[in-house]
Enzyme design. Structure first.
Site, PDB file in Angstrom:
ATOM      1  N   ILE A 189       0.845  -1.204   0.000  1.00  0.00           N
ATOM      2  CA  ILE A 189       0.000   0.000   0.000  1.00  0.00           C
ATOM      3  C   ILE A 189       0.873   1.244   0.000  1.00  0.00           C
ATOM      4  O   ILE A 189       0.731   2.137  -0.818  1.00  0.00           O
ATOM      5  CB  ILE A 189      -0.953   0.038   1.227  1.00  0.00           C
ATOM      6  CG1 ILE A 189      -1.819  -1.223   1.306  1.00  0.00           C
ATOM      7  CG2 ILE A 189      -1.827   1.292   1.184  1.00  0.00           C
ATOM      8  CD1 ILE A 189      -2.670  -1.315   2.551  1.00  0.00           C
ATOM      9  N   GLU A 190       1.823   1.279   0.912  1.00  0.00           N
ATOM     10  CA  GLU A 190       2.590   2.527   1.097  1.00  0.00           C
ATOM     11  C   GLU A 190       3.859   2.225   1.872  1.00  0.00           C
ATOM     12  O   GLU A 190       3.882   1.346   2.718  1.00  0.00           O
ATOM     13  CB  GLU A 190       1.703   3.488   1.915  1.00  0.00           C
ATOM     14  CG  GLU A 190       2.273   4.839   2.173  1.00  0.00           C
ATOM     15  CD  GLU A 190       1.929   5.831   1.064  1.00  0.00           C
ATOM     16  OE1 GLU A 190       0.780   5.857   0.631  1.00  0.00           O
ATOM     17  OE2 GLU A 190       2.847   6.575   0.676  1.00  0.00           O
ATOM     18  N   SER A 227       7.696   6.461   6.801  1.00  0.00           N
ATOM     19  CA  SER A 227       9.022   6.629   7.394  1.00  0.00           C
ATOM     20  C   SER A 227       9.361   5.495   8.352  1.00  0.00           C
ATOM     21  O   SER A 227      10.519   5.192   8.556  1.00  0.00           O
ATOM     22  CB  SER A 227       9.113   7.956   8.138  1.00  0.00           C
ATOM     23  OG  SER A 227       7.925   8.667   8.064  1.00  0.00           O
ATOM     24  N   TYR A 228       8.326   4.890   8.958  1.00  0.00           N
ATOM     25  CA  TYR A 228       8.630   3.891   9.978  1.00  0.00           C
ATOM     26  C   TYR A 228       8.312   2.469   9.559  1.00  0.00           C
ATOM     27  O   TYR A 228       8.552   1.531  10.287  1.00  0.00           O
ATOM     28  CB  TYR A 228       7.876   4.224  11.283  1.00  0.00           C
ATOM     29  CG  TYR A 228       8.213   5.585  11.782  1.00  0.00           C
ATOM     30  CD1 TYR A 228       9.502   5.864  12.210  1.00  0.00           C
ATOM     31  CD2 TYR A 228       7.263   6.598  11.791  1.00  0.00           C
ATOM     32  CE1 TYR A 228       9.838   7.125  12.638  1.00  0.00           C
ATOM     33  CE2 TYR A 228       7.588   7.861  12.223  1.00  0.00           C
ATOM     34  CZ  TYR A 228       8.874   8.132  12.650  1.00  0.00           C
ATOM     35  OH  TYR A 228       9.204   9.373  13.075  1.00  0.00           O
ATOM     36  N   ILE A 265       6.697  -0.392   6.100  1.00  0.00           N
ATOM     37  CA  ILE A 265       6.038  -0.613   4.821  1.00  0.00           C
ATOM     38  C   ILE A 265       4.678  -1.231   5.138  1.00  0.00           C
ATOM     39  O   ILE A 265       4.585  -2.134   5.968  1.00  0.00           O
ATOM     40  CB  ILE A 265       6.861  -1.582   3.943  1.00  0.00           C
ATOM     41  CG1 ILE A 265       8.310  -1.091   3.848  1.00  0.00           C
ATOM     42  CG2 ILE A 265       6.229  -1.729   2.564  1.00  0.00           C
ATOM     43  CD1 ILE A 265       9.258  -2.068   3.192  1.00  0.00           C
ATOM     44  N   VAL A 266       3.633  -0.714   4.494  1.00  0.00           N
ATOM     45  CA  VAL A 266       2.291  -1.235   4.793  1.00  0.00           C
ATOM     46  C   VAL A 266       1.785  -2.055   3.608  1.00  0.00           C
ATOM     47  O   VAL A 266       1.856  -1.607   2.460  1.00  0.00           O
ATOM     48  CB  VAL A 266       1.311  -0.087   5.128  1.00  0.00           C
ATOM     49  CG1 VAL A 266      -0.033  -0.649   5.577  1.00  0.00           C
ATOM     50  CG2 VAL A 266       1.881   0.827   6.215  1.00  0.00           C
ATOM     51  N   LYS A 294       1.778  -3.947   8.775  1.00  0.00           N
ATOM     52  CA  LYS A 294       2.785  -2.877   8.762  1.00  0.00           C
ATOM     53  C   LYS A 294       4.110  -3.473   9.224  1.00  0.00           C
ATOM     54  O   LYS A 294       4.250  -3.870  10.386  1.00  0.00           O
ATOM     55  CB  LYS A 294       2.338  -1.736   9.683  1.00  0.00           C
ATOM     56  CG  LYS A 294       3.312  -0.572   9.708  1.00  0.00           C
ATOM     57  CD  LYS A 294       2.675   0.629  10.372  1.00  0.00           C
ATOM     58  CE  LYS A 294       3.651   1.739  10.620  1.00  0.00           C
ATOM     59  NZ  LYS A 294       3.013   2.909  11.208  1.00  0.00           N
ATOM     60  N   ASP A 329       0.692  13.560  15.803  1.00  0.00           N
ATOM     61  CA  ASP A 329       0.952  13.584  14.357  1.00  0.00           C
ATOM     62  C   ASP A 329      -0.363  13.446  13.586  1.00  0.00           C
ATOM     63  O   ASP A 329      -0.459  12.669  12.637  1.00  0.00           O
ATOM     64  CB  ASP A 329       1.934  12.471  13.956  1.00  0.00           C
ATOM     65  CG  ASP A 329       2.584  12.726  12.599  1.00  0.00           C
ATOM     66  OD1 ASP A 329       2.494  13.882  12.110  1.00  0.00           O
ATOM     67  OD2 ASP A 329       3.166  11.804  12.028  1.00  0.00           O
TER      68      ASP A 329
HETATM   69  N1  LIG Z   1      -4.711  -0.215   8.557  1.00  0.00           N
HETATM   70  C1  LIG Z   1      -4.463   0.272   7.338  1.00  0.00           C
HETATM   71  N2  LIG Z   1      -5.258  -0.027   6.290  1.00  0.00           N
HETATM   72  C2  LIG Z   1      -4.986   0.460   5.052  1.00  0.00           C
HETATM   73  N3  LIG Z   1      -3.956   1.296   4.778  1.00  0.00           N
HETATM   74  C3  LIG Z   1      -3.133   1.636   5.781  1.00  0.00           C
HETATM   75  C4  LIG Z   1      -3.332   1.134   7.115  1.00  0.00           C
HETATM   76  N4  LIG Z   1      -2.373   1.657   7.911  1.00  0.00           N
HETATM   77  C5  LIG Z   1      -1.616   2.443   7.120  1.00  0.00           C
HETATM   78  N5  LIG Z   1      -2.058   2.435   5.844  1.00  0.00           N
HETATM   79  C6  LIG Z   1      -1.487   3.173   4.681  1.00  0.00           C
HETATM   80  O1  LIG Z   1      -0.097   3.318   4.855  1.00  0.00           O
HETATM   81  C7  LIG Z   1       0.251   4.707   4.979  1.00  0.00           C
HETATM   82  C8  LIG Z   1       1.384   4.856   5.964  1.00  0.00           C
HETATM   83  O2  LIG Z   1       0.991   4.299   7.218  1.00  0.00           O
HETATM   84  P1  LIG Z   1       1.521   4.865   8.584  1.00  0.00           P
HETATM   85  O3  LIG Z   1       1.241   6.340   8.622  1.00  0.00           O
HETATM   86  O4  LIG Z   1       1.009   4.045   9.709  1.00  0.00           O
HETATM   87  O5  LIG Z   1       3.089   4.581   8.395  1.00  0.00           O
HETATM   88  P2  LIG Z   1       4.313   5.479   8.822  1.00  0.00           P
HETATM   89  O6  LIG Z   1       5.540   4.762   8.376  1.00  0.00           O
HETATM   90  O7  LIG Z   1       4.226   5.765  10.267  1.00  0.00           O
HETATM   91  O8  LIG Z   1       4.052   6.770   7.925  1.00  0.00           O
HETATM   92  P3  LIG Z   1       4.536   8.284   8.090  1.00  0.00           P
HETATM   93  O9  LIG Z   1       5.668   8.423   7.111  1.00  0.00           O
HETATM   94  O10 LIG Z   1       3.319   9.080   7.670  1.00  0.00           O
HETATM   95  O11 LIG Z   1       4.929   8.541   9.496  1.00  0.00           O
HETATM   96  C9  LIG Z   1      -1.053   5.415   5.369  1.00  0.00           C
HETATM   97  O12 LIG Z   1      -1.080   6.759   4.948  1.00  0.00           O
HETATM   98  C10 LIG Z   1      -2.076   4.582   4.600  1.00  0.00           C
HETATM   99  O13 LIG Z   1      -2.128   4.962   3.245  1.00  0.00           O
END
Ligand SMILES: Nc1ncnc2c1ncn2[C@@H]1O[C@H](COP(=O)(O)OP(=O)(O)OP(=O)(O)O)[C@@H](O)[C@H]1O
Length: 401
Positions: free
Chosen positions: A77-78, A81-82, A84-85, A100, A196
């Site tokens: 999905i994405e 920074s912390y 991969i989802v 995640k 955040d």
């Molecule tokens: N439970 C979920 N269901 C679907 N998509 C999700 C879910 N959790 C996260 N995502 C997707 O993944 C992206 C990043 O998730 P998240 O913000 O938890 O990660 P991060 O590494 O902490 O990101 P950031 O760089 O914003 O701090 C979200 O913007 C969303 O698009």
């Protein structure tokens, strides 16, 4: 010889003493455990032993501490920074979930990020319909990688706001805001600050429900008051007291972010898109006016206050009304209370939930009647979508076909 009566008294006394000792021992053990957890959360890096013991302690109420083999990855999905989802399927019950993967600095033994431990702890402690559910914490095949298993949500608001062909209706904004405020009120009630809040951390499903995600920066404000770092909250959603270097801050910083999100839900563009901390501050003051000794006496004592250029006379007053001409007086009032410069006067989540904006027409839309959108998380492409206007909705009150 002691009488029967005296023996019973003795036994009772003995039992009561036993209970008291046991209670004290339990209390001491609980405190020691809490202290260890708190110490762990204040460390900046972790050994594999720390992580394992933390996860085992934390996963008590979770469904298991299984391996990644129970899940089939469907798509990425994405990459944040912390971590991969991924979108994945639970092989046992075919449910779609989000995985995640926690990003480790170098390798497991070098350190497990504090953000992930905080995320696990916060999601476990504060549960609410509008906070994303943590279902499990599992390890990868080698036992080194750690994955958070969460309920899957089709959209994040940042992508949705960017891709939508038209703005949210007022009735839809109200529904989204009520859900966001309810979740934030619960967090704050449990003495957590998210730190955040921004559209990409608000997830939405196809039934109009939003849930707060990404608790990597969330902190408990419990006693003793922890030393809080200032480098929190993505710049555009960061409260003025943080930008000005306030030595301490609280739940009010989340309410400022909620105000920025409210404005963005209405217009689909960020309200204050600064390029640096100073630029962000000048954008805020140009728009809302410069603080006075009456409106925010502590402002003049804050470390960076002297670096901010006072805006021209023309922009001494708030431009909220002219920037949102379609908003009612109640809507302006809520927005300006959220975007109040002085944190001491900023509205709380509990108060905002009771604001008249939510009871005047158009009323909040039932989430079940929200339009559905193509989902980036499911790899769907942008396509045309239809929905009814607020007027049509008020007349029919029935879901679109
Ligand atoms: N439970 C979920 N269901 C679907 N998509 C999700 C879910 N959790 C996260 N995502 C997707 O993944 C992206 C990043 O998730 P998240 O913000 O938890 O990660 P991060 O590494 O902490 O990101 P950031 O760089 O914003 O701090 C979200 O913007 C969303 O698009």
């Amino acid at each position: 010889m002691t009488s029967k009566w005296e023996r019973i008294k003795d036994n009772d006394g003995f039992a009561a003493e036993d209970v008291r000792r046991e209670q004290e021992w339990r209390k001491r053990r609980k405190l020691e455990k809490q202290k260890k957890q708190a110490e762990l959360l204040h460390k900046e890096s972790y050994s594999s032993f720390d992580v394992r013991s933390f996860i085992l302690n934390q996963s008590g109420q979770l469904h298991s501490c299984d391996s990644i083999d129970s899940y089939e990855v469907l798509n990425k999905i994405e990459e944040g920074s912390y971590g991969i989802v991924y979108r994945a399927r639970d092989k046992r019950n075919k449910n779609i979930i989000a995985l995640k993967k926690v990003k480790l600095e170098k390798d497991y033994v070098e350190g497990f990020p504090i953000t992930s431990l905080r995320e696990i702890q916060s999601l476990k402690l504060v549960q609410h319909d509008n906070i994303v559910k943590l279902l499990d914490v599992v390890t990868g095949r080698s036992g080194k990688d750690v994955y958070l298993v969460m309920e899957f949500m089709e959209h994040d608001l940042a992508t949705l706001l960017k891709d939508m062909p038209e703005d949210f209706l007022q009735s839809e904004v109200k529904t989204l805001m009520l859900q966001l405020l309810a979740a934030v009120a619960t967090l704050h009630h449990h003495w957590f600050v998210h730190r955040d809040l921004k559209p990409s951390n608000l997830l939405m499903n196809n039934t109009g429900e939003i849930k707060i995600a990404d608790f990597g920066l969330a902190r408990s404000l419990g006693e003793p008051k922890p030393q809080l770092t200032r480098l929190v909250v993505t710049l555009w959603y960061r409260a003025p007291e943080l930008l000005l270097g306030a030595p301490s801050y609280g739940k009010e910083i989340d309410m400022w972010s909620v105000g920025c999100i409210f404005a963005e839900l209405l217009t689909r563009s960020p309200l204050f898109n600064g390029r640096s901390e100073l630029d962000q501050l000048s954008k805020i003051f140009n728009f809302l006016g410069y603080p006075t000794h009456e409106s925010w006496p502590q402002f003049f004592l804050l470390p960076h206050a002297s670096q901010v250029k006072q805006p021209s006379v023309k922009s001494q007053h708030s431009q909220l009304r002219s920037a949102f001409p379609f908003l009612t007086a109640a809507g302006h009032d809520l927005l300006s209370r959220l975007l109040t410069l002085n944190p001491a006067h900023r509205i709380t989540a509990e108060e905002a939930l009771q604001h008249p904006y939510f009871t005047e027409a158009p009323r909040p839309k039932d989430p079940r009647f929200f339009p559905t959108f193509p989902s980036k998380a499911k790899g769907e492409h942008r396509k045309e979508w239809n929905r009814r206007s607020d007027e049509e909705y008020t007349h029919t009150q029935r879901p679109p076909n």
